[in-house]
Design a protein around this motif. Sequence first.
Motif, mmCIF file in Angstrom:
data_model
loop_
_atom_site.group_PDB
_atom_site.id
_atom_site.type_symbol
_atom_site.label_atom_id
_atom_site.label_comp_id
_atom_site.label_asym_id
_atom_site.label_seq_id
_atom_site.Cartn_x
_atom_site.Cartn_y
_atom_site.Cartn_z
ATOM 1 N N ARG A 1 -1.224 -53.349 14.991
ATOM 2 C CA ARG A 1 -0.526 -53.077 14.114
ATOM 3 C C ARG A 1 1.023 -51.944 14.564
ATOM 4 N NH1 ARG A 1 -0.531 -57.091 10.549
ATOM 5 N NH2 ARG A 1 1.784 -55.634 9.265
ATOM 6 N N PRO A 2 2.244 -51.589 13.825
ATOM 7 C CA PRO A 2 2.655 -51.169 14.019
ATOM 8 C C PRO A 2 2.622 -49.427 13.449
ATOM 9 C CG PRO A 2 4.080 -52.712 13.361
ATOM 10 C CD PRO A 2 3.020 -53.189 13.303
ATOM 11 N N ALA A 3 3.275 -48.970 14.396
ATOM 12 C CA ALA A 3 2.499 -47.490 14.043
ATOM 13 C C ALA A 3 2.704 -46.646 12.650
ATOM 14 C CB ALA A 3 2.730 -46.451 15.290
ATOM 15 N N ILE A 4 4.753 -47.218 12.349
ATOM 16 C CA ILE A 4 4.992 -46.373 11.049
ATOM 17 C C ILE A 4 3.862 -47.051 9.528
ATOM 18 C CG2 ILE A 4 5.919 -48.901 10.793
ATOM 19 C CD1 ILE A 4 7.296 -45.231 10.272
ATOM 20 N N GLU A 5 3.557 -47.882 10.659
ATOM 21 C CA GLU A 5 2.481 -48.804 8.901
ATOM 22 C C GLU A 5 1.407 -47.764 8.804
ATOM 23 O OE1 GLU A 5 1.016 -52.699 9.083
ATOM 24 O OE2 GLU A 5 3.302 -53.920 9.880
ATOM 25 N N LEU A 6 0.561 -47.035 9.803
ATOM 26 C CA LEU A 6 0.033 -46.163 9.687
ATOM 27 C C LEU A 6 -0.255 -45.038 9.397
ATOM 28 C CD1 LEU A 6 -3.657 -45.965 10.826
ATOM 29 C CD2 LEU A 6 -2.777 -45.853 12.717
ATOM 30 N N ILE A 7 1.035 -44.475 9.938
ATOM 31 C CA ILE A 7 2.271 -43.592 9.357
ATOM 32 C C ILE A 7 1.590 -42.675 7.794
ATOM 33 C CG2 ILE A 7 3.744 -41.727 9.534
ATOM 34 C CD1 ILE A 7 4.173 -42.721 11.938
ATOM 35 N N ARG A 8 2.533 -44.109 7.158
ATOM 36 C CA ARG A 8 3.012 -44.390 6.136
ATOM 37 C C ARG A 8 1.555 -44.596 5.254
ATOM 38 N NH1 ARG A 8 6.729 -49.916 7.204
ATOM 39 N NH2 ARG A 8 8.455 -48.863 6.994
ATOM 40 N N LYS A 9 0.383 -45.173 5.542
ATOM 41 C CA LYS A 9 -1.166 -45.080 5.435
ATOM 42 C C LYS A 9 -1.447 -43.650 4.968
ATOM 43 C CE LYS A 9 -1.737 -50.125 5.695
ATOM 44 N NZ LYS A 9 -2.023 -49.885 3.455
ATOM 45 N N ILE A 10 -1.236 -42.546 6.331
ATOM 46 C CA ILE A 10 -2.460 -41.577 5.681
ATOM 47 C C ILE A 10 -0.945 -40.886 4.988
ATOM 48 C CG2 ILE A 10 -2.246 -39.655 7.981
ATOM 49 C CD1 ILE A 10 -2.730 -41.681 10.096
ATOM 50 N N GLN A 11 0.347 -41.259 4.784
ATOM 51 C CA GLN A 11 1.432 -39.573 4.633
ATOM 52 C C GLN A 11 0.873 -40.100 2.679
ATOM 53 O OE1 GLN A 11 4.858 -40.505 5.680
ATOM 54 N NE2 GLN A 11 5.145 -38.665 7.377
ATOM 55 N N LEU A 12 1.157 -41.280 2.632
ATOM 56 C CA LEU A 12 0.193 -42.248 0.657
ATOM 57 C C LEU A 12 -1.233 -41.259 0.829
ATOM 58 C CD1 LEU A 12 0.262 -43.427 -1.539
ATOM 59 C CD2 LEU A 12 -1.000 -45.653 0.092
ATOM 60 N N TYR A 13 -1.547 -41.165 1.215
ATOM 61 C CA TYR A 13 -3.595 -40.389 0.876
ATOM 62 C C TYR A 13 -2.932 -39.073 0.929
ATOM 63 C CZ TYR A 13 -8.575 -39.703 1.272
ATOM 64 O OH TYR A 13 -9.899 -39.770 1.479
ATOM 65 N N MET A 14 -2.290 -37.851 2.050
ATOM 66 C CA MET A 14 -1.981 -37.039 1.428
ATOM 67 C C MET A 14 -1.226 -36.715 0.285
ATOM 68 S SD MET A 14 -0.143 -36.229 5.689
ATOM 69 C CE MET A 14 -1.704 -35.508 7.115
ATOM 70 N N ASP A 15 -0.512 -37.209 0.105
ATOM 71 C CA ASP A 15 0.955 -37.166 -0.982
ATOM 72 C C ASP A 15 -0.360 -37.117 -2.208
ATOM 73 O OD1 ASP A 15 2.818 -37.090 0.522
ATOM 74 O OD2 ASP A 15 3.789 -38.826 0.304
ATOM 75 N N SER A 16 -1.423 -38.212 -1.915
ATOM 76 C CA SER A 16 -2.322 -38.686 -3.272
ATOM 77 C C SER A 16 -2.849 -36.672 -3.642
ATOM 78 C CB SER A 16 -2.564 -39.502 -3.114
ATOM 79 O OG SER A 16 -1.996 -40.973 -2.956
ATOM 80 N N MET A 17 -3.483 -36.745 -2.403
ATOM 81 C CA MET A 17 -3.772 -35.498 -1.929
ATOM 82 C C MET A 17 -3.229 -34.419 -2.671
ATOM 83 S SD MET A 17 -7.219 -35.513 -0.710
ATOM 84 C CE MET A 17 -7.210 -33.619 -0.187
ATOM 85 N N GLY A 18 -2.021 -33.962 -3.374
ATOM 86 C CA GLY A 18 -1.929 -32.853 -3.570
ATOM 87 C C GLY A 18 -2.662 -31.630 -3.842
ATOM 88 N N LYS A 19 -3.380 -31.271 -4.703
ATOM 89 C CA LYS A 19 -3.318 -30.294 -5.359
ATOM 90 C C LYS A 19 -4.522 -30.648 -5.735
ATOM 91 C CE LYS A 19 0.025 -27.140 -5.715
ATOM 92 N NZ LYS A 19 0.428 -26.021 -7.350
ATOM 93 N N ASN A 20 -4.902 -32.030 -5.378
ATOM 94 C CA ASN A 20 -5.882 -32.115 -6.023
ATOM 95 C C ASN A 20 -7.075 -31.994 -4.305
ATOM 96 O OD1 ASN A 20 -5.144 -32.851 -7.879
ATOM 97 N ND2 ASN A 20 -4.384 -34.944 -7.630
ATOM 98 N N PRO A 21 -8.472 -32.171 -5.353
ATOM 99 C CA PRO A 21 -9.678 -33.073 -4.235
ATOM 100 C C PRO A 21 -10.034 -33.960 -3.624
ATOM 101 C CG PRO A 21 -10.778 -32.263 -6.042
ATOM 102 C CD PRO A 21 -9.301 -31.479 -6.663
ATOM 103 N N SER A 22 -9.136 -35.043 -4.032
ATOM 104 C CA SER A 22 -9.416 -36.624 -3.897
ATOM 105 C C SER A 22 -7.787 -37.055 -3.998
ATOM 106 C CB SER A 22 -10.706 -37.126 -4.709
ATOM 107 O OG SER A 22 -10.770 -38.244 -4.538
ATOM 108 N N PRO A 23 -7.810 -37.541 -3.473
ATOM 109 C CA PRO A 23 -6.927 -38.672 -3.465
ATOM 110 C C PRO A 23 -6.403 -39.954 -4.589
ATOM 111 C CG PRO A 23 -7.834 -39.878 -1.886
ATOM 112 C CD PRO A 23 -8.644 -38.345 -2.394
#
Length: 241
Positions: free
Chosen positions: A186-208
């Motif tokens: 699938r297009p790379a942009i879709e993978l990037i968005r999902k990884i960024q969602l995981y990162m954004d969900s982490m924030g200062k938390n130990p888990s997303p």
Amino acid sequence: MLHIDRNGFYGGEGASVNLTNLWKLFRDKEEPNKDLGHNRDWNIDLIPKYIMYGGKLVKILLKTRVSKYLEWKRTIFSMQLSTALMSFSSRKVASSAREASRIFKVPVTPKEALSSDLMGLFEKRRCQKFLEVIQNFEEANPKTYDGIKIERSGREMLKKYDLEENTVDFIGHAVALYTDDSFLSRPAIELIRKIQLYMDSMGKNPSPFIYPIFGLGGIPEGFSRISAVNGGTFMLNTDIY
């Protein structure tokens, strides 16, 4: 507004049920084992799943103020079961190798990539570089792309950083949360968005991931409360004839 539900609980197929309702759904002619305790001790999800802290559902719950009717629990962290080739020695066998399954914390930030035991030294550096690019990636700003062709496949993007197969596996499945290998084609942009969602969900938390402490059924129940506050009526145990 009138909402009618034939069930005796909120949420339909996505409900969290007590012991009585669980037995009624799957063992209607039997009684729950008394050794399991009281009904109030159980909230069993019919479709269990975690919620992404930075996902759309949480934003909807905040926007509609349903969140004030819910109590949340954060998961400690995310782990990955990885099968690696490990060597060992003994008096009887000078040197040999065996396949062993090990559990690792999923590295998401560049800092975690450097300290993870999931990868070797050189792979850590490559993964760190990749995660730094994704962390700083802005879809509206091509200057942050680092040469990534976002319309090309995820496989091509990952190949650009020379990531090993095991690293690609945990990025696609443990971070981007794909249930298959479609992220490679699938297009790379879709993978990037999902990884960024995981990162954004982490924030200062130990888990997303977060989870309603009384089960996912608390979410539709929260919406029913909002409905009642605004003049709606919610009827359980009611059939339409």
